[in-house]
Motif scaffolding. Structure first.
Motif, mmCIF file in Angstrom:
data_model
loop_
_atom_site.group_PDB
_atom_site.id
_atom_site.type_symbol
_atom_site.label_atom_id
_atom_site.label_comp_id
_atom_site.label_asym_id
_atom_site.label_seq_id
_atom_site.Cartn_x
_atom_site.Cartn_y
_atom_site.Cartn_z
ATOM 1 N N ASN A 1 -25.668 -16.100 48.520
ATOM 2 C CA ASN A 1 -25.771 -15.309 49.659
ATOM 3 C C ASN A 1 -24.455 -14.894 50.183
ATOM 4 O OD1 ASN A 1 -28.585 -15.874 50.027
ATOM 5 N ND2 ASN A 1 -28.289 -17.576 51.220
ATOM 6 N N ILE A 2 -23.652 -14.436 49.238
ATOM 7 C CA ILE A 2 -22.364 -13.727 49.474
ATOM 8 C C ILE A 2 -22.319 -12.621 48.488
ATOM 9 C CG2 ILE A 2 -19.921 -13.882 49.607
ATOM 10 C CD1 ILE A 2 -20.159 -16.649 50.247
ATOM 11 N N ASN B 1 -22.292 -17.097 43.294
ATOM 12 C CA ASN B 1 -22.149 -16.696 44.637
ATOM 13 C C ASN B 1 -23.607 -16.726 45.336
ATOM 14 O OD1 ASN B 1 -22.138 -14.069 42.705
ATOM 15 N ND2 ASN B 1 -22.821 -13.126 44.476
ATOM 16 N N GLU C 1 -24.309 -20.089 52.646
ATOM 17 C CA GLU C 1 -23.408 -19.355 51.877
ATOM 18 C C GLU C 1 -22.081 -19.875 51.402
ATOM 19 O OE1 GLU C 1 -22.396 -16.558 55.147
ATOM 20 O OE2 GLU C 1 -24.138 -15.705 55.399
#
Length: 401
Positions: free
Chosen positions: A370-371, A368, A352
């Motif tokens: 996994n955010i 971005n 992340e």
């Protein structure tokens, strides 16, 4: 009222006709596609559909009743063969013709087979490309547990299919022309992260160029710089070529795509181009740009409709795309260069994090990983000059940068 014809069966074409009706256009409207399916979105072909998580109804843009109720004449399963600009007429493969007052080209791309001379063996059984739903159906049927899959190419399609194949229990070898996949797009830092992700899931990534494919003893042999390897099926994922043949034959200006202005009009003011084939002037980046992504197909489709409706709008957004590979989901916005400096916010090993690309102190792109629900904020940062120390400091909220 004028008659508008749209050539193409993808998301860009569907977006044009949908937005025209939303804007109140009530004239004759036709959509012509060589494919027999209703216009659909293509990203699921290498992701959810290939994994068995989505079916065509999930990514068909409009159902048949929508086209009927909105008075859109569909001509599916028939190719356009030429454009007669003097007569303002499109000739079709079935011998019929469609008159137009304005025409939109949304003819998309086709898979590359290895340059001007196709790679030897490209037409063997069990050798696949992936551009259409029919392609995806054929490929999915052969992606069974234990199958030995060879992927020739390490771009987005190749790496996404490699991930999907592993998730279906296949054994996968990727033949990459570069040591670090996608490094020419993102630079080595993110490229290495994606390489390690695939290797950790058992994908065999080989730095080797493939010279041909042969049939031997009931299976395929992939011939590469790394020697000869057996495969049950092969995917050729060596890039795509825009379908500009109609435009070229009609005398339109063509470079790497159909050259259009910021409102998507071509060198013939009655003809627009959208989606994969449009080399359009971007008013934010101040350059001609051709983008082959889902978001661009939607936005350019809507922009073309606005232009046709007489509205003053322009190609003024930054490129955006997304990918899903194993447990990695990523969104990217902007137009970075592999030579840019990269700045990471967060821990890449955790899976992340954010990544920024900078030319000097100017942010050229941002991602971005996994955010979620932050890409709009990142979009607002692109083009600004921000010190790398501030970008990498998680104590400073993104909105405060």
């Amino acid at each position: 009222m004028e008659s508008i014809v749209v050539l193409g069966g993808g998301l860009a074409a569907a977006s044009v006709v949908g937005e025209l009706r939303e804007l109140g256009y009530t004239g004759a409207l036709s959509l012509v596609s060589e494919e027999t399916q209703l216009p659909y979105e293509r990203p699921p072909l290498s992701k959810g559909f290939l994994q068995g998580k989505e079916e065509p109804a999930d990514f068909t843009v409009h159902d048949a009743s929508w086209y009927a109720s909105h008075d859109v004449a569909l001509r599916l399963g028939v190719a356009a063969t030429s454009i007669e600009t003097a007569k303002r007429q499109v000739l079709l493969a079935d011998g019929s013709a469609l008159d137009y007052d304005q025409l939109v080209l949304a003819t998309g791309s086709r898979a590359s087979l290895g340059g001007r001379t196709p790679i030897p063996g490209y037409d063997l059984p069990a050798v696949h490309v992936l551009r259409t739903l029919d392609d995806a159906k054929s490929l999915r049927a052969e992606l069974v547990e234990g199958a030995q899959v060879a992927v020739v190419g390490s771009g987005w399609i190749g790496m996404e299919v490699a991930a999907a194949a592993r998730q279906r229990g296949a054994r996968v070898t990727v033949y990459s022309p570069s040591e670090v996949p996608l490094a020419k797009v993102f630079g080595e830092r993110l490229g290495n992260h994606l390489l390690e992700l695939h290797q950790s899931h058992g994908v065999d990534v080989r730095t080797a160029r493939v010279h041909g494919i042969e049939e031997a003893d009931g299976h395929l042999q992939v011939l590469s710089d790394a020697g000869s390897s057996r495969a049950d099926l092969v995917l050729l994922a060596m890039g795509a070529q825009p379908n500009v043949q109609l435009a070229e034959a009609a005398g339109l200006e063509v470079d790497s795509g159909v050259v259009v202005d910021a409102s998507l009009r071509s060198s013939d003011a009655r003809i627009l181009a959208v989606g994969d084939i449009a080399q359009a002037f971007n008013t934010v980046l101040h350059r001609q740009l051709r983008v082959e992504h889902w978001d661009n197909a939607i936005r350019q489709g809507k922009l073309a409709a606005a232009t046709l409706a007489g509205e003053e709008r322009s190609y003024d957004w930054l490129p955006y795309f997304f990918t899903d590979q194993f447990d990695l989901g990523m969104e990217y916005v902007g137009h970075g260069s592999p030579g840019d400096t990269t700045v990471v916010r967060g821990d890449m090993e955790s899976g992340e994090f954010f990544m920024f690309w900078q030319d000097g102190s100017e942010i050229t792109a941002a991602a971005n990983v996994n955010i979620w629900d932050v890409n709009g904020t990142l979009r607002g940062l692109v083009g600004r000059e921000i010190d790398a120390d501030r970008l990498s400091d998680p104590a400073i909220a993104l909105k405060d940068l």
